[in-house]
Design a protein around this motif. Structure first.
Motif, mmCIF file in Angstrom:
data_model
loop_
_atom_site.group_PDB
_atom_site.id
_atom_site.type_symbol
_atom_site.label_atom_id
_atom_site.label_comp_id
_atom_site.label_asym_id
_atom_site.label_seq_id
_atom_site.Cartn_x
_atom_site.Cartn_y
_atom_site.Cartn_z
ATOM 1 N N LEU A 69 79.105 37.348 182.545
ATOM 2 C CA LEU A 69 78.200 36.511 181.751
ATOM 3 C C LEU A 69 79.009 35.391 181.120
ATOM 4 C CD1 LEU A 69 75.436 35.979 180.342
ATOM 5 C CD2 LEU A 69 76.182 37.574 178.565
ATOM 6 N N LEU A 70 78.520 34.176 181.233
ATOM 7 C CA LEU A 70 79.194 33.017 180.648
ATOM 8 C C LEU A 70 79.077 33.057 179.126
ATOM 9 C CD1 LEU A 70 80.561 30.215 181.096
ATOM 10 C CD2 LEU A 70 78.237 29.255 181.142
ATOM 11 N N HIS A 71 80.197 32.830 178.449
ATOM 12 C CA HIS A 71 80.151 32.743 176.991
ATOM 13 C C HIS A 71 79.551 31.389 176.621
ATOM 14 C CE1 HIS A 71 81.265 32.766 172.792
ATOM 15 N NE2 HIS A 71 81.753 34.008 172.906
ATOM 16 N N PRO A 72 78.506 31.360 175.794
ATOM 17 C CA PRO A 72 77.821 30.080 175.516
ATOM 18 C C PRO A 72 78.728 29.030 174.890
ATOM 19 C CG PRO A 72 77.056 31.831 174.043
ATOM 20 C CD PRO A 72 77.856 32.480 175.112
ATOM 21 N N GLU A 73 79.748 29.459 174.163
ATOM 22 C CA GLU A 73 80.623 28.482 173.515
ATOM 23 C C GLU A 73 81.627 27.865 174.485
ATOM 24 O OE1 GLU A 73 82.258 30.483 170.143
ATOM 25 O OE2 GLU A 73 80.300 30.702 169.159
ATOM 26 N N LYS A 74 81.630 28.374 175.734
ATOM 27 C CA LYS A 74 82.488 27.791 176.756
ATOM 28 C C LYS A 74 81.749 26.768 177.604
ATOM 29 C CE LYS A 74 85.582 31.792 177.268
ATOM 30 N NZ LYS A 74 86.109 32.810 178.219
ATOM 31 N N THR A 75 80.488 26.510 177.255
ATOM 32 C CA THR A 75 79.716 25.523 177.991
ATOM 33 C C THR A 75 80.170 24.123 177.608
ATOM 34 O OG1 THR A 75 77.990 25.470 176.298
ATOM 35 C CG2 THR A 75 77.727 27.042 178.108
ATOM 36 N N LYS A 76 79.776 23.171 178.394
ATOM 37 C CA LYS A 76 80.161 21.775 178.144
ATOM 38 C C LYS A 76 79.692 21.339 176.768
ATOM 39 C CE LYS A 76 80.032 17.194 180.244
ATOM 40 N NZ LYS A 76 79.503 16.362 181.366
ATOM 41 N N GLY A 77 80.620 20.944 175.931
ATOM 42 C CA GLY A 77 80.292 20.530 174.575
ATOM 43 C C GLY A 77 80.210 21.682 173.599
ATOM 44 N N GLY A 78 80.129 22.934 174.130
ATOM 45 C CA GLY A 78 80.067 24.109 173.263
ATOM 46 C C GLY A 78 78.874 24.114 172.332
ATOM 47 N N LEU A 79 77.769 23.521 172.778
ATOM 48 C CA LEU A 79 76.597 23.394 171.913
ATOM 49 C C LEU A 79 75.774 24.680 171.848
ATOM 50 C CD1 LEU A 79 75.427 19.800 172.911
ATOM 51 C CD2 LEU A 79 76.828 20.482 170.951
ATOM 52 N N GLU A 80 75.890 25.511 172.883
ATOM 53 C CA GLU A 80 75.109 26.739 172.917
ATOM 54 C C GLU A 80 75.718 27.776 171.964
ATOM 55 O OE1 GLU A 80 72.391 26.717 174.652
ATOM 56 O OE2 GLU A 80 72.778 24.840 175.710
ATOM 57 N N LYS A 81 74.879 28.509 171.261
ATOM 58 C CA LYS A 81 75.355 29.553 170.355
ATOM 59 C C LYS A 81 75.013 30.943 170.867
ATOM 60 C CE LYS A 81 76.923 26.450 167.565
ATOM 61 N NZ LYS A 81 78.384 26.201 167.523
ATOM 62 N N GLN A 82 73.772 31.103 171.331
ATOM 63 C CA GLN A 82 73.316 32.381 171.865
ATOM 64 C C GLN A 82 72.389 32.119 173.040
ATOM 65 O OE1 GLN A 82 71.590 34.030 168.099
ATOM 66 N NE2 GLN A 82 72.774 35.863 168.608
ATOM 67 N N TRP A 83 72.365 33.054 173.983
ATOM 68 C CA TRP A 83 71.416 32.977 175.092
ATOM 69 C C TRP A 83 70.126 33.687 174.692
ATOM 70 C CZ3 TRP A 83 73.562 29.458 177.711
ATOM 71 C CH2 TRP A 83 74.877 29.487 178.145
ATOM 72 N N PRO A 84 68.968 33.026 174.748
ATOM 73 C CA PRO A 84 67.696 33.721 174.505
ATOM 74 C C PRO A 84 67.469 34.798 175.558
ATOM 75 C CG PRO A 84 67.414 31.332 174.404
ATOM 76 C CD PRO A 84 68.785 31.577 174.963
#
Length: 476
Positions: free
Chosen positions: A111-126
């Motif tokens: 599972l991809l860690h949301p904070e490793k996404t481009k820009g790190g804008l994601e905090k949690q996956w719904p």
């Protein structure tokens, strides 16, 4: 590799199927199998669900997941039972597509860690829970589930083992753990019976009613097991094939200290056909004993089949202090029923409740919208859930299978099938991202509801169709 259409979205998609035992096992309903009168038809021993999720592909996971259930012989028997078509006619198609078609996603990827996404804008996956329709499976809606996952969600697609799927094989979790001890293929009502006076009388379709109750259990078990799994609590859970997977990625924490999956609030529930009925039934029913209420905030219902649901209703279930069980509400409802007026009218519509139900969005096929009585009931139900908004969209030219992978199979699909499916996904995501009204205004293909008679059915009734171009959207 003969594949389903490529998955479009922000993130690559991983697919992992989890199983967890039910201890002690439970019998649901009272139907028994005609093939063996000693066996209950609905035995809850193990719950399975396929997770579709944003994948971490930095470890070069393999791509391509089997679309049809293995062994293919079981899928063949189940599809034959569901469709009524001889296995001799079906086997070339089943073995051709079953052997070659893959879901274009990364098998058992972390599972991809949301904070490793481009820009790190994601905090949690719904978190999304999806329920399939009759003859479906945990992979029969892989395109829809994967599109949600590619947008940044974790989707749990249930493998309902109530006899509504093509085939499944519950495993033993005893000494011979991992061994399938029986195969379940699609069960028709003609395949079951009831002792002591016949089927229960408290449901319009007794067999479907018991299957709905079974599905309630499965959804609650899957949700509670998944919660424990991602929080690192002790839970028996494994992949369906026993293959290794990156457990640590699922229990990772955000910098805030929260789980990277938003599993404790704002859950999304979705389903197609009988799965749509399952979603409405679950939310209209008091949680099964020993289960906590699932905190569902949004519901996407795809071409719901309403006939298995008791009338009037369904209406959202709320605790006693806010529902018909509340003395003041019960008194007002009783007076309205005595007066012959509900909601200020005499048409017997469903009473509004003093509550805040989950937001509801329905996407209907043309086939179900021109089913006059069925659509009228759907409008009545949706008016109870969403009294302030228009929350039914119908796609001209769409069919009941337009919401599943069967509509986009390679070689068999037409260009407008892909376009219709893309619209279904876009509207669903717009609703989930709180921009449905904006998206509908942007649609240059919205139109009004107009129906024309185009002939006569074999039973003598008029054959009707919607006026407009294929793929255009009608909002009501």
């Amino acid at each position: 590799m003969l594949s389903l259409p490529l998955i479009h979205g922000r993130f690559p998609v991983g697919v992992t199927t989890f199983v967890t035992p039910v201890r002690p096992s439970r019998l649901v309903g009272s139907a028994k199998l005609k093939s063996n009168s000693a066996d209950h038809a609905l035995q809850l021993e193990e719950v399975a669900f396929t997770a579709y999720y944003p994948a971490d592909t930095s470890y070069n996971p393999s791509k391509g997941v089997d679309w049809l259930f293995r062994p293919l012989g079981a899928s063949l028997l189940g599809l034959s039972s569901y469709s009524g078509i001889s296995t001799w006619l079906l086997w070339p198609v089943v073995y051709f597509f079953g052997s070659l078609i893959k879901v274009p996603a990364y098998r058992n990827a972390p599972l991809l860690h949301p904070e490793k996404t481009k820009g790190g804008l994601e905090k949690q996956w719904p978190l999304v829970i999806f329920s399939h329709g009759l003859g479906g499976s945990r992979t029969a809606y892989s395109q829809f589930c994967a599109r949600l996952a590619a947008s940044g969600k974790v989707v749990l697609a249930l493998e309902h083992r109530d006899g509504t799927g093509m085939a499944c094989t519950p495993r033993s979790w005893g000494v011979d753990r991992g061994t399938a001890h029986r195969t379940i293929v699609y069960l028709r009502e003609a395949d079951v019976f009831w002792e002591n006076g016949g089927p229960p009388k408290d449901h319009p379709m007794p067999w479907r009613g018991e299957q709905l109750a079974f599905r309630h259990h499965e959804i609650h078990v899957a949700y509670e097991a998944f919660q424990k799994f991602v929080t690192g609590a002790q839970i028996e859970i494994d992949t369906i094939d026993g293959d290794p997977f990156d457990k640590a990625s699922w229990s990772s924490l955000a910098t805030s200290g929260d789980s990277i999956i938003k599993h404790h609030e704002e859950i999304i529930l979705a389903g197609h056909s009988f799965g749509g009925a399952t979603a409405l039934s679950l939310l209209a029913t008091k949680p099964v004993e020993n289960y906590q209420r699932i905190p569902i905030s949004k519901v996407v219902v795809l071409d719901p089949w309403l006939e298995p649901l008791p009338t009037p209703g369904p209406v959202p279930y709320v605790p006693a202090k806010q529902s018909h069980e509340d003395p003041k509400c019960a008194e007002a409802l009783m007076q309205a029923l005595l007066d012959g007026t509900v909601n200020g009218s005499s048409n017997g519509s469903i009473p509004k409740l003093p509550q805040d139900p989950p937001q509801l969005f329905v996407i209907n096929s043309e086939t179900f919208t021109i089913w006059k009585d069925h659509f009228a009931r759907l409008q009545e139900i949706v008016a109870t859930w969403e009294p302030q908004g228009r929350r039914i969209a119908t796609l001209i030219g769409s069919k009941h299978i337009s919401f599943s992978d069967f509509s986009v199979l390679p070689i068999l699909h037409k260009n407008h099938d892909l376009s219709i499916f893309d619209t279904i996904c876009r509207l669903s995501l717009a609703f989930l991202h709180d921009r449905l009204d904006e998206a509908l205004k942007e649609e240059d293909s919205t139109t009004g509801m107009n129906i024309e008679i185009v002939g006569t059915k074999p039973d003598g009734k008029p054959k009707r169709k919607l006026v407009g171009n294929i793929g255009h959207v009608i909002v009501s």
